[in-house]
Design an enzyme around this catalytic site. Structure first.
Site, PDB file in Angstrom:
ATOM      1  N   HIS A  50       0.883  -1.154   0.000  1.00  0.00           N
ATOM      2  CA  HIS A  50       0.000   0.000   0.000  1.00  0.00           C
ATOM      3  C   HIS A  50       0.923   1.206   0.000  1.00  0.00           C
ATOM      4  CE1 HIS A  50      -2.905  -2.900   1.998  1.00  0.00           C
ATOM      5  NE2 HIS A  50      -3.536  -2.506   0.906  1.00  0.00           N
ATOM      6  N   ASP A  53       2.383   1.602   3.297  1.00  0.00           N
ATOM      7  CA  ASP A  53       3.294   0.548   3.770  1.00  0.00           C
ATOM      8  C   ASP A  53       4.722   0.986   3.447  1.00  0.00           C
ATOM      9  OD1 ASP A  53       1.455  -1.480   4.657  1.00  0.00           O
ATOM     10  OD2 ASP A  53       1.089  -2.028   2.556  1.00  0.00           O
TER      11      ASP A  53
END
Ligand code: XUL
Ligand code: MN
Length: 345
Positions: A50, A53
């Protein structure tokens, strides 16, 4: 058969602390660096990201800061011998997108979502990837009266076009899911996703990512969803996992609930020669909450192993016997041929 034929990826969220909507974490957190060391050991080469992330607290950072931190992450990946498969904007955790992002009723929210998706493309390139994944998490409604669905479909196409305009090479993989968190989502199936793709200015760059559990939640067979995308050369990735019926999204280990359904997913990937396309076999699996910390990555190891064993099962299936039974329309016998093969009889 060697696992070199297929490339496997998973996301850092697939090693989790075990919280669910009814209870808190039950396992200690593992740092991103420690998670990365597990990838290679377990036979994985690809990391699904993501946007946050790769760059925590992304919303508080400038574009240039996000790019700099993404470049740093690419170095970490290089050192670990890993590759970024994609980046995906995590709209759904942002209060701004509480009622949807691309389909929010507020035009300012829609614009901010498009801007975040564009930044996600820039980030993907910095990470060494040419793909973003769009799971349309809150693009839908809890009650139908809350939005004009016709306008929402147009807004999704507008957003896709804006992203394609922004980045001349990026590929966009739409990950369909019928519900959760919303009551109904605007892209519940690969049919919806690819119909949207065909309305964009460059359908060749808008494909799909099929997640097994999402297809099952929609009442579909995941292998047929994959086949639909494969027939259009638009299966950009997969999220293999499993799902035991129409419940919350379970993200069980691949093959853990329905081995035959898993066999058919591997069979369709083999039929399409998916490995040769260089596309990834992504997993999106969750450890059971009951799992102790020291054995909390078995779901990844097991899913990988089941996939490889099923590749072997597909490649050793008696296709002559299969062809005869198909010609004879003896599908009862064909079913038994499959089941005997899966049971090793
Ligand atoms: C949600 C889901 C997400 C996406 C990535 O159900 O599957 O993890 O795969 O954003
Ligand atoms: Mn997924």
């Amino acid at each position: 058969m060697s696992s070199n034929d297929y490339r496997f990826s998973f996301g850092p969220w697939n090693i989790s602390e075990g919280a669910d909507p009814f209870g808190p974490n039950v396992r200690p957190s593992i740092s991103f660096a420690d998670k990365l060391t597990r990838y290679k050991e377990m036979g994985f080469d690809g990391v699904q990201f993501h946007d946050d992330d790769a760059v925590p607290d992304i919303l508080s950072k400038s574009h240039s800061q996000v790019m700099a931190e993404s470049r740093e992450m690419k170095k970490v990946l290089d050192d670990a011998g890993l590759v970024a498969e994609f980046s995906a904007p995590r709209f759904w955790e942002d209060n701004d997108g509480i009622d949807g992002s691309f389909t929010a009723n507020d035009p300012a929210v829609r614009q901010r979502a498009i801007d975040r998706a564009k930044q996600c493309c820039d980030q993907a390139h910095e990470l060494g990837s040419n793909m973003i994944v769009l799971w349309f998490a809150r693009e839908g409604t809890y009650i139908r009266e809350a939005k004009n669905a016709i306008a929402a479909y147009d807004q999704l196409v507008e957003a896709l076009d804006a992203i394609l305009d922004h980045d001349p090479t990026i590929e966009i993989a739409i990950e369909p899911k019928p519900n959760e968190p919303m009551d109904h989502n605007y892209a519940p199936s690969i049919g919806h996703a690819l119909a949207l793709s065909h309305r964009t200015k460059d359908p060749s760059r808008v494909g799909g990512l099929i997640e097994s559990a999402h297809a099952i939640l929609a009442g579909f067979d995941p292998s047929d969803e994959m086949a639909f995308a494969l027939a259009e050369n638009k299966l950009f990735s997969v999220h293999l996992n499993d799902q035991n019926g129409l419940k919350y999204d379970q993200d069980k280990s691949f093959g853990g609930a329905n081995l035959r359904m898993a066999f058919n997913q591997v069979r369709i990937l083999e039929k399409a020669n998916y490995a040769a396309t260089g596309r990834w076999v992504g997993l999106d699996v969750k450890a059971m909450r009951t799992q102790k910390a020291e054995v909390a990555d078995l779901h990844l190891l097991n899913s990988h192993k089941i996939f490889m064993n099923l590749v072997e099962k597909v490649r050793t299936f008696d296709t002559e016997a299969e062809a005869k039974l198909i010609a004879d329309r003896n599908y009862e016998a064909l079913e038994m041929l499959v089941l005997d093969h899966l049971m090793g009889c």
